[in-house]
Enzyme design. Structure first.
Site, short mmCIF file in Angstrom:
data_model
loop_
_atom_site.label_atom_id
_atom_site.label_comp_id
_atom_site.label_asym_id
_atom_site.label_seq_id
_atom_site.Cartn_x
_atom_site.Cartn_y
_atom_site.Cartn_z
N GLY A 27 0.84 -1.20 0.00
CA GLY A 27 0.00 0.00 0.00
C GLY A 27 0.87 1.24 0.00
O GLY A 27 2.06 1.17 0.30
N CYS A 41 5.27 -6.09 1.71
CA CYS A 41 5.65 -4.67 1.67
C CYS A 41 4.98 -3.89 2.80
O CYS A 41 5.27 -4.14 3.96
CB CYS A 41 5.34 -4.11 0.28
SG CYS A 41 6.17 -2.55 0.00
N TYR A 42 4.02 -3.01 2.51
CA TYR A 42 3.30 -2.34 3.59
C TYR A 42 2.71 -3.38 4.54
O TYR A 42 2.67 -3.18 5.76
CB TYR A 42 2.19 -1.46 3.01
CG TYR A 42 1.40 -0.70 4.06
CD1 TYR A 42 1.83 0.54 4.50
CD2 TYR A 42 0.25 -1.24 4.62
CE1 TYR A 42 1.12 1.23 5.48
CE2 TYR A 42 -0.47 -0.57 5.59
CZ TYR A 42 -0.03 0.68 6.01
OH TYR A 42 -0.73 1.35 6.98
N HIS A 56 7.75 -7.45 -3.45
CA HIS A 56 6.47 -7.87 -4.05
C HIS A 56 6.66 -9.16 -4.85
O HIS A 56 7.09 -9.11 -6.00
CB HIS A 56 5.95 -6.77 -4.99
CG HIS A 56 5.41 -5.58 -4.27
ND1 HIS A 56 4.09 -5.48 -3.90
CD2 HIS A 56 6.04 -4.47 -3.83
CE1 HIS A 56 3.91 -4.33 -3.28
NE2 HIS A 56 5.08 -3.70 -3.21
N GLU A 100 4.44 -10.91 -6.22
CA GLU A 100 3.40 -11.10 -7.23
C GLU A 100 3.74 -10.49 -8.58
O GLU A 100 3.07 -10.76 -9.57
CB GLU A 100 2.06 -10.54 -6.73
CG GLU A 100 2.00 -9.04 -6.46
CD GLU A 100 2.56 -8.66 -5.09
OE1 GLU A 100 3.22 -9.50 -4.47
OE2 GLU A 100 2.35 -7.53 -4.66
N GLY A 115 -19.75 -11.34 -27.56
CA GLY A 115 -18.46 -11.27 -26.88
C GLY A 115 -18.34 -12.43 -25.89
O GLY A 115 -19.34 -13.08 -25.56
N VAL A 116 -17.12 -12.65 -25.41
CA VAL A 116 -16.91 -13.85 -24.61
C VAL A 116 -17.68 -13.80 -23.29
O VAL A 116 -18.28 -14.80 -22.86
CB VAL A 116 -15.40 -14.14 -24.42
CG1 VAL A 116 -14.70 -13.07 -23.66
CG2 VAL A 116 -15.17 -15.48 -23.76
N ASP A 117 -17.76 -12.64 -22.65
CA ASP A 117 -18.42 -12.58 -21.33
C ASP A 117 -19.91 -12.88 -21.44
O ASP A 117 -20.44 -13.72 -20.71
CB ASP A 117 -18.23 -11.21 -20.67
CG ASP A 117 -16.76 -10.85 -20.51
OD1 ASP A 117 -15.93 -11.77 -20.58
OD2 ASP A 117 -16.45 -9.66 -20.33
N SER A 118 -20.59 -12.18 -22.33
CA SER A 118 -22.04 -12.41 -22.41
C SER A 118 -22.33 -13.80 -22.97
O SER A 118 -23.32 -14.43 -22.58
CB SER A 118 -22.74 -11.32 -23.23
OG SER A 118 -22.38 -11.37 -24.59
N SER A 119 -21.46 -14.32 -23.82
CA SER A 119 -21.70 -15.67 -24.36
C SER A 119 -21.58 -16.72 -23.26
O SER A 119 -22.43 -17.61 -23.14
CB SER A 119 -20.69 -16.00 -25.46
OG SER A 119 -20.82 -15.10 -26.53
N LYS A 149 -10.99 -12.54 -16.32
CA LYS A 149 -11.26 -12.80 -17.74
C LYS A 149 -10.76 -14.18 -18.20
O LYS A 149 -11.46 -14.89 -18.91
CB LYS A 149 -10.56 -11.71 -18.56
CG LYS A 149 -10.91 -11.72 -20.03
CD LYS A 149 -12.11 -10.87 -20.29
CE LYS A 149 -12.47 -10.80 -21.75
NZ LYS A 149 -13.67 -10.00 -21.94
#
Ligand code: XMP
Length: 525
Positions: free
Chosen positions: A65, A92-93, A182, A184, A237-241, A381
């Site tokens: 942070g 870190c923080y 970090h 990540e 699109g992929v999300d709505s499909s 995603k």
């Protein structure tokens, strides 16, 4: 507890990430999800004793942070987190807040800040570091001004860097670990190993799989919806499909999808989407042909925001019109993803500037008296893509480049005419065909043609031409927030320009857009 994301009946193991406002907190979640560990990010302000009891994490991570633990009122986790008896990892923080909370000391010293690449050398054996330090030091990414100057009682030092004498610390008896860097981020090349060790030591079995999620999501949808009807806007699109196929599997004919053809789709798109869903899934699907409405209202408009607002409003009107015809429609399905749900910790407090009015159906459910179903709310995603594969959606659908709601309207800067849209559709089809033929489609995040509001002089055969110029755009990106142009080789660009000019009447000049985002945006409007 508010914002409970997961089905209360779900049995998977959960890890809690307490967010102290780091820019890279989402990356921690990504690393964990890749290890099949379910985690949620919650801002520190939300995490109190009651929250911890209800969430019942199997392990906790404190993010980094921007604040200083030395400052009055700086973010803290609740003290009870240390009494949960579960492993905790501070980053870190997160390390500094843990040290201070457990009796250590943090100082803002001269010459002890570290930003960027640093090297940590190990000291002693620690299970958290298994598979690390195969050479005598590990590259890590540091970003700290303050530093721990005295570690908390019970902790030992297991790694140091030039400006962080306590780069890796642990109280093994309590399973508390704290690192100054970090793990990540990309610039800590072996950082994923540290998370892998942490979740293994915390006893996670890796039960977060798309197969398990599918079953759980279907049960949750059935419970939420009961016998009511759900409507779902389908864009292809992929999300709505993926959302539509998941809902269909859960509630079958209680689902009606609405596909709005606003006349701003790509070549063959409407047919492709409608055929695929009607034929393969036997789904109730309304193909709303509203081309006249949209193109009529857009006639003569050239301002980008005006175009976006018109399209957004018409989408709502059209959706409402079709929804009114469906009996017992009580729910609206949306393909909201987890990154949209995470409440980021804001320290600036100021409103952000509107660059573009992205079109979505926000506000629509209340107006229509509908409740929301958001079956992808927990997913990133790439997890949506994995779920799509699990549900049997064809690879060609799952790997599709994103396509914006306002469609070709924002790829036709200035005034939109049907003639320009037709030229644009043809040029775009040739460009995408070229990209596929060269095997580049999956390496590119998004690619399209924009038709420019300018005509240029050319010569073809022995004649003069006076036709439109177009711009090719192709970008690499992770989430669309930042992007870089795709480095096509010159042969590819030359061949594509020749094909477009030869095959698409109306275009006599092709340019390649090499603007990154920022300062550009991906779309032209
Ligand atoms: P920009 O142009 O803002 O685009 O860099 C980032 C990503 O968002 C897509 N985009 C939209 N998607 N509705 C959408 O659903 C919109 O209004 C919209 N505007 C841009 C764009 O295609 C890119 O993937």
């Amino acid at each position: 507890m508010t914002d409970h994301l997961i089905d209360p009946a779900a049995t998977h193991e959960k890890l809690l990430i307490i967010d102290f406002g780091s820019q890279v907190t989402q990356l921690i979640a990504r690393r964990l999800r890749e290890l099949n560990v379910y985690c949620e990010i919650h801002p520190y302000q939300k995490v109190d004793d009651a929250f911890l009891t209800e969430f019942a994490p199997k392990a906790v991570i404190f993010s980094g942070g921007p604040c200083s633990v030395i400052d009055e009122g700086s973010p803290r986790p609740p003290e009870s987190v240390y009494d949960l008896g579960v492993p905790i990892l501070g980053i870190c923080y997160g390390q500094q807040v843990m040290m201070q909370g457990l009796g250590g000391l943090v100082e803002r010293g001269h010459g002890t800040a570290e930003f960027g690449r640093a090297y940590v050398v190990p000291r002693g054996e620690l299970e958290l570091l298994q598979g690390w330090f195969l050479t005598d030091k590990e590259q890590v990414w540091m970003s700290h001004g303050d530093h721990v100057s005295k570690i908390a009682p019970g902790f030992e030092v297991y790694g140091t860097s030039p400006n962080a004498p306590y780069a890796i610390t642990a109280d093994v008896s309590r399973n508390f670990y704290a690192v100054q860097f970090h793990p990540e981020v990309h610039h800590t090349p072996n950082g994923a190993r540290l998370y892998e060790n942490f979740v293994r030591m915390a006893g996670f079995s890796g039960d977060w799989t798309m197969g398990a999620y599918r079953e759980q999501a279907i049960a949750a949808i059935r419970e939420q919806v009961g016998t009511s009807h759900v409507i779902c806007g389908l864009s292809g699109g992929v999300d709505s499909s993926v959302a539509a196929v998941l809902l269909h599997e859960a509630i079958g004919d209680q689902l009606t999808c609405v596909f709005v053809d606003h006349g701003l789709l790509r070549k063959g798109e409407a047919d492709e989407v409608v055929t695929m869903f009607r034929d393969n899934y036997n789904m109730k699907l309304i193909h709303a042909d509203e081309q006249e409405l949209f193109l009529g209202e857009l006639d003569g408009q050239s301002d980008p925001e005006t175009k976006r607002k018109i399209i957004g409003k018409l989408f709502i009107d059209v959706f409402q019109k079709y929804a009114n015809e469906i009996d017992d429609a009580k729910f609206l399905a949306q393909g909201t993803l987890y990154p949209d749900v995470i409440e980021s910790v804001s320290f600036s407090g100021g409103p952000s500037v509107t660059i573009k009015s992205h079109h979505n159906v926000g506000g629509l459910p209340e107006k229509m008296g509908l409740k929301l179903v958001e079956p992808l709310r927990e997913l990133f995603k790439d997890e949506v893509r994995a779920l799509g594969t699990e549900l049997g959606l064809p690879k060609s659908f799952i790997g599709r480049h994103p396509f914006p709601g306002p469609g070709l309207a924002i790829r036709c800067p200035g005034e939109i005419t049907r003639a320009k849209l037709d030229i644009l559709r043809e040029a775009d089809a040739v460009y995408i065909d070229q990209i596929r033929k060269h095997g580049l489609y999956d390496d590119i995040w998004q690619a399209f043609v924009a038709i420019l509001p300018v005509k240029t002089v050319g010569v073809m055969g022995d004649g003069r031409t006076y036709d439109y110029a177009c711009a090719l755009r192709a970008v690499t990106s992770v989430d669309g927030m930042t992007a870089d142009y795709f480095p096509f080789d010159h042969d590819f660009l030359g061949e594509t320009a020749t094909r477009i000019i030869n095959e698409v009447p109306g275009i006599n000049r092709v340019t390649y857009d090499i603007t990154s985002k920022p300062p550009g945006t991906i779309e032209w409007e």
